[in-house]
Enzyme design. Structure first.
Site, short mmCIF file in Angstrom:
data_model
loop_
_atom_site.label_atom_id
_atom_site.label_comp_id
_atom_site.label_asym_id
_atom_site.label_seq_id
_atom_site.Cartn_x
_atom_site.Cartn_y
_atom_site.Cartn_z
N SER A 1 0.83 -1.21 0.00
CA SER A 1 0.00 0.00 0.00
C SER A 1 0.87 1.27 0.00
O SER A 1 0.38 2.35 -0.30
CB SER A 1 -0.87 0.00 1.24
OG SER A 1 -0.05 -0.04 2.39
N TYR B 1 -4.28 0.50 3.39
CA TYR B 1 -5.12 -0.63 2.99
C TYR B 1 -5.83 -1.22 4.21
O TYR B 1 -6.92 -1.76 4.10
CB TYR B 1 -4.27 -1.74 2.35
CG TYR B 1 -3.94 -1.58 0.89
CD1 TYR B 1 -4.25 -0.41 0.18
CD2 TYR B 1 -3.32 -2.62 0.19
CE1 TYR B 1 -3.93 -0.29 -1.17
CE2 TYR B 1 -3.01 -2.50 -1.15
CZ TYR B 1 -3.31 -1.35 -1.84
OH TYR B 1 -3.00 -1.24 -3.16
N GLY B 2 -5.18 -1.13 5.34
CA GLY B 2 -5.68 -1.81 6.54
C GLY B 2 -7.04 -1.34 7.03
O GLY B 2 -7.69 -2.02 7.81
N CYS C 1 2.63 -7.01 1.61
CA CYS C 1 1.67 -6.32 2.46
C CYS C 1 0.76 -7.38 3.07
O CYS C 1 0.18 -8.18 2.33
CB CYS C 1 0.87 -5.34 1.61
SG CYS C 1 -0.54 -4.59 2.45
N ASN C 2 0.66 -7.38 4.39
CA ASN C 2 -0.20 -8.37 5.05
C ASN C 2 -1.67 -8.14 4.71
O ASN C 2 -2.42 -9.09 4.49
CB ASN C 2 -0.03 -8.28 6.57
CG ASN C 2 1.28 -8.88 7.04
OD1 ASN C 2 1.31 -10.00 7.49
ND2 ASN C 2 2.37 -8.14 6.89
N CYS D 1 2.54 -6.56 9.84
CA CYS D 1 2.39 -5.43 8.90
C CYS D 1 3.81 -5.07 8.48
O CYS D 1 4.68 -4.91 9.34
CB CYS D 1 1.72 -4.25 9.59
SG CYS D 1 1.72 -2.75 8.59
N HIS E 1 5.10 -2.47 7.47
CA HIS E 1 5.61 -1.18 7.93
C HIS E 1 6.36 -1.27 9.26
O HIS E 1 7.21 -0.45 9.57
CB HIS E 1 4.45 -0.20 8.14
CG HIS E 1 3.96 0.44 6.89
ND1 HIS E 1 3.28 -0.25 5.93
CD2 HIS E 1 4.06 1.71 6.45
CE1 HIS E 1 2.96 0.58 4.95
NE2 HIS E 1 3.43 1.77 5.24
N1 DGL Z 1 2.11 -2.59 5.02
C1 DGL Z 1 0.76 -3.04 5.08
C2 DGL Z 1 0.61 -4.39 5.72
O1 DGL Z 1 1.57 -5.15 5.79
C3 DGL Z 1 -0.30 -2.19 5.68
C4 DGL Z 1 -0.33 -0.77 5.70
C5 DGL Z 1 -1.69 -0.26 5.37
O2 DGL Z 1 -2.61 -0.30 6.19
O3 DGL Z 1 -1.81 0.20 4.24
O4 DGL Z 1 -0.47 -4.76 6.15
#
Ligand code: DGL
Length: 269
Positions: free
Chosen positions: A15, A46-47, A77-78, A190, A192
């Protein structure tokens, strides 16, 4: 027919810039591999989105990556892995290989923490989807998984505050939550969160193993490419795109990718 040329690139998407932590581990482990990274910054986070919305974004990004003739797509991305992995598998068919960040970590947990209590922090979507429990149940390792949504962390990190006291306040609040106490390990669910891994390790004073997907997933990608006989042999190239460019992006790539890289804005929606 599956035609995956060894020196074709690997497509990676997230994301935003969190997936760059996975891209870093990948290029460290497989320096010959070329990568094309797409951060969907226009739709971050995205979350907090619906499954349908994420599936729509993921499909468009996949279309773009397939035009670049990628041999493998890595969902770094999870949240997108939880919402769109099965759908994308059907959509891509034999046009490219597909890897998500959840399956390799679930396998790792099953092999290393069977019968133990493990915490997981991630976005609302990842936690509410129950995807980790679903995947873990296939390994029958009886892990007592305690998941907690920690949605503020992505915002704080994307705003460039990963070294600021704001992150300490949020982390202390979240990690003190009664639902994730007495754990042997904490999964950073996540991509991030890897940039605050040291802070999390410090919070637990090294008493809890902090597990992030980056290296585990990079080694899974290497194993798949080797099994398929398509490990790259030529010198690599790296391209980075985002759907919405902001000025601090170059600086942020340094934090997430370990070096500043040239990022181009690309409208694929
Ligand atoms: N990096 C994304 C993940 O691993 C999430 C970040 C988001 O919420 O966009 O879920």
């Amino acid at each position: 027919m599956l035609i995956l040329k060894e020196n074709h690139p690997i497509g990676i998407f997230d994301s935003g810039i969190g997936g760059l932590t996975v891209a870093r581990a990948l290029v460290d482990a497989l320096p010959n591999e070329s990568i094309i990274y797409f951060g969907d910054t226009a739709h971050l986070p995205y979350g907090d989105k619906s499954v349908q919305a994420i599936q729509g974004y993921a499909k468009k990004i996949t279309d773009f990556l397939l035009t670049q003739e990628v041999k493998l797509i890595l969902i770094a991305c999870n949240s997108a892995s939880a919402a769109a992995y099965e759908m994308l598998g059907d959509y891509i068919g034999s046009r490219a290989l597909l890897v998500n960040v959840i399956d390799p970590v679930s396998k790792f947990l099953s092999e290393n923490y069977a019968g133990q209590r493990v915490g997981l922090i991630g976005t609302k979507l990842t936690v509410e989807s129950g995807v980790y429990n679903e995947k873990l149940s296939k390994f029958k390792s009886q892990i007592d998984l305690r998941a907690l949504a920690t949605p503020l962390l992505v915002h704080i990190i994307e705003e460039g505050y990963s070294e600021h006291k704001l992150i300490d306040v949020a982390l202390t609040e979240y990690l003190s939550n009664s639902s994730i106490q007495d754990i042997e390990a904490l999964v950073l669910g996540c991509t991030h969160y890897q940039v605050i891994k040291d802070k999390i390790t410090d919070f637990y004073q090294n008493r809890v193993d902090v597990i992030d997907a980056a290296k585990i997933v990079a080694s899974k990608v290497g194993a798949i490419l080797m099994a398929e006989g398509i490990l790259a042999t030529a010198p690599s190239q790296r391209r980075f795109y985002v759907s919405d460019y902001t000025d601090n992006f170059a600086h942020m790539t340094k934090i997430f990718f370990g070096q500043e890289v040239e990022v181009q804005a690309l409208d694929i929606f």
